[in-house]
Write an enzyme that holds these catalytic residues in place. Sequence first.
Site, short mmCIF file in Angstrom:
data_model
loop_
_atom_site.label_atom_id
_atom_site.label_comp_id
_atom_site.label_asym_id
_atom_site.label_seq_id
_atom_site.Cartn_x
_atom_site.Cartn_y
_atom_site.Cartn_z
N ARG A 130 -0.54 14.25 12.56
CA ARG A 130 -0.26 13.94 11.51
C ARG A 130 -0.17 15.58 10.34
NH1 ARG A 130 -1.92 9.02 10.07
NH2 ARG A 130 0.18 8.81 8.76
N ARG B 146 -5.21 9.91 3.90
CA ARG B 146 -4.06 11.40 4.56
C ARG B 146 -3.01 11.74 3.74
NH1 ARG B 146 -1.05 11.59 6.82
NH2 ARG B 146 -0.32 13.85 7.41
N ASP C 11 4.78 0.93 11.82
CA ASP C 11 2.86 0.01 11.67
C ASP C 11 3.20 -1.52 12.26
OD1 ASP C 11 2.92 1.52 8.41
OD2 ASP C 11 2.36 2.69 10.58
N ARG D 246 -8.65 -1.11 4.38
CA ARG D 246 -8.28 0.24 3.59
C ARG D 246 -6.21 -0.45 2.98
NH1 ARG D 246 -7.58 5.87 7.23
NH2 ARG D 246 -5.90 5.93 4.79
N CYS E 231 -5.66 11.95 12.38
CA CYS E 231 -6.69 10.48 11.96
C CYS E 231 -6.46 10.30 13.82
CB CYS E 231 -5.92 10.16 11.09
SG CYS E 231 -4.47 8.88 12.04
N LYS F 143 1.00 -0.73 0.17
CA LYS F 143 -0.13 0.17 -0.03
C LYS F 143 1.04 1.09 0.02
CE LYS F 143 -1.36 2.08 4.06
NZ LYS F 143 -1.24 2.73 4.61
N ASN F 144 1.59 1.30 0.32
CA ASN F 144 2.54 2.36 1.01
C ASN F 144 4.06 2.83 0.35
OD1 ASN F 144 0.73 2.89 3.01
ND2 ASN F 144 2.61 2.73 4.91
C1 EPZ Z 1 3.92 7.68 6.37
O1 EPZ Z 1 2.82 8.06 7.01
C2 EPZ Z 1 3.07 5.70 6.22
N1 EPZ Z 1 1.61 6.03 5.50
C3 EPZ Z 1 2.71 5.02 7.73
O2 EPZ Z 1 1.75 4.66 7.63
C4 EPZ Z 1 3.70 5.09 9.03
O3 EPZ Z 1 3.38 5.00 9.64
C5 EPZ Z 1 4.47 6.54 8.93
O4 EPZ Z 1 4.73 6.65 7.23
C6 EPZ Z 1 5.91 6.39 9.29
O5 EPZ Z 1 6.40 5.06 9.20
C7 EPZ Z 1 2.54 6.14 4.20
O6 EPZ Z 1 3.19 5.84 3.46
C8 EPZ Z 1 1.02 6.84 3.10
P1 EPZ Z 1 5.77 10.47 8.28
P2 EPZ Z 1 3.80 9.69 7.49
O7 EPZ Z 1 6.02 11.15 7.79
O8 EPZ Z 1 4.44 9.51 6.04
C9 EPZ Z 1 5.74 14.10 12.16
C10 EPZ Z 1 -0.38 2.63 8.03
O9 EPZ Z 1 -0.04 2.16 8.88
N2 EPZ Z 1 5.98 14.51 11.21
O10 EPZ Z 1 7.09 9.38 8.68
O11 EPZ Z 1 2.39 10.29 7.26
C11 EPZ Z 1 5.14 12.83 12.21
O12 EPZ Z 1 4.05 13.63 12.95
C12 EPZ Z 1 0.51 3.99 7.48
O13 EPZ Z 1 0.50 2.09 6.92
C13 EPZ Z 1 6.19 15.79 11.43
O14 EPZ Z 1 6.14 16.65 12.10
O15 EPZ Z 1 4.55 9.49 8.50
C14 EPZ Z 1 5.13 11.27 12.64
O16 EPZ Z 1 5.50 11.86 14.76
C15 EPZ Z 1 -0.17 4.97 8.94
N3 EPZ Z 1 5.42 17.06 9.94
C16 EPZ Z 1 7.08 11.30 12.43
O17 EPZ Z 1 6.71 12.48 11.70
C17 EPZ Z 1 5.24 16.67 9.10
O18 EPZ Z 1 4.84 17.91 7.91
C18 EPZ Z 1 6.35 10.97 10.96
O19 EPZ Z 1 5.13 10.87 10.38
C19 EPZ Z 1 5.34 15.25 8.50
C20 EPZ Z 1 5.79 14.66 9.43
#
Ligand code: EPZ
Length: 419
Positions: free
Chosen positions: A121, A92, A304, A396, A116, A22-23
């Site tokens: 997020r 998202r 995850d 999903r 979410c 998916k990702n």
């Molecule tokens: C990706 O989400 C994945 N989704 C998530 O999978 C996964 O849990 C996550 O990466 C972490 O590995 C997809 O790839 C579609 P991040 P993402 O930006 O990119 C902070 C699932 O279950 N942050 O790596 O949204 C954030 O709050 C889903 O398949 C900021 O502060 O996660 C978090 O604490 C859930 N500002 C950390 O960084 C930003 O602009 C990592 O989030 C962006 C992120």
Amino acid sequence: MDKLVIQGGRPLLGDIKTSGAKNAALPILAATLLSSETHYFENLPALTDVKTMEKLLCQLGAKINQEGTLHAVQVKQIDLCEAPYDLVKTMRASILVLGPLLAKYGEARVSLPGGCAIGARPVNLHLDALKAMGAEIGIAHGMIYAKARRLKGARIVFDVPTVTGTENVMMAATIADGKTEIHNAACEPEVVDLACFLNHCGARITGFGSPQMTIEGTPSLPNGGTYCVMPDRIEAGTLMLAAAVTGGEVMIRQYRGGHLASLIETLREMGVKVQEEKGGVRVRGGPVRPVNVTTAPYPGFPTDIQAQIMTLMSLSGGISTVTETIFENRFNHVAELNRMGADIHLEGNQAIIRGVLALSGAKVMASDLRASASLVLAGLVAQGTTEISRIYHLDRGYERLEEKLVALGASIRRVSSPL
Ligand code: EPZ
């Protein structure tokens, strides 16, 4: 809304093949906005989120046809530069169209994803990086308004590794003017798969899979053709845990070596037999020892998989802990696992899991994608019947999970319910 009904206590036995990731599929589909060629995708998983992304691309102007197992996607022109709230609120990852739209068409309007079930997020890192590349970005009425005559390459340093933030910048940088360096880039295999797809299209990306990535901008991405999406490592990890928690023996095919080294190391520490073989990984369950896990960006323990391993820990012979460092609210599964007889309590971002002799079947409710997976695992091993409602969360991110589990001997069925 559908629910799953599971009779617990049957060890899983046999071979199973994971679906596409998916990702990886979501950013790769968004990346088709950067090119005018036709792309044929193999191994795209039939998931709600993938269907939502394809629906968003079609609303923007893409032509998508399914030809057998191939999805043909072409974006010759776009009619609209907007990702509306009613789509973004359901997924998202719609934020992933921001970088490509801005780079290719000079403007984008994307609804702020909002939070979410697992956390706020934010997308500030995405927006700061695109501003550094010359974009003008404003936020009003819950929308991101972005404009850029031509994006310029820049030196981007992320405060924390962000997966989709890295992916948005990678995509935008492929056709920006000049070189972009990303420091503290996310190293997840899904980011690597996106880089491989972009280079297949004609981009010039190096250093992917490491914290320092470089993208040399080119005027366009001239190549179309066929691309096979990587297998889903999070599904593979979930199936490994299903084998472990039921005390069965399962060969998970299509698992790519190295993608879950941290989970495999943890499982072995717990006493689970894990054997990486040609084309997959074989997992044999049995009594497990307690262990301590802290989630971290790749190659650390994946957030995850945190909910799913907690189910296994709840049946270990001692006290385990899970420390969640990525998201601020990713323990929604704990209350429901406790209703099934687990003994878990929370202290801030740490869960303390005291092993119990058995879980008992119950009516429970899914709250988010990976929490619902942990409840399925609990139902597979619990004594008696478990009913999981709101399994649209599960759909999903898992393709036909109950069919795969039935093929391995589980007693699980989907029941459509009007409520
Ligand atoms: C990706 O989400 C994945 N989704 C998530 O999978 C996964 O849990 C996550 O990466 C972490 O590995 C997809 O790839 C579609 P991040 P993402 O930006 O990119 C902070 C699932 O279950 N942050 O790596 O949204 C954030 O709050 C889903 O398949 C900021 O502060 O996660 C978090 O604490 C859930 N500002 C950390 O960084 C930003 O602009 C990592 O989030 C962006 C992120």
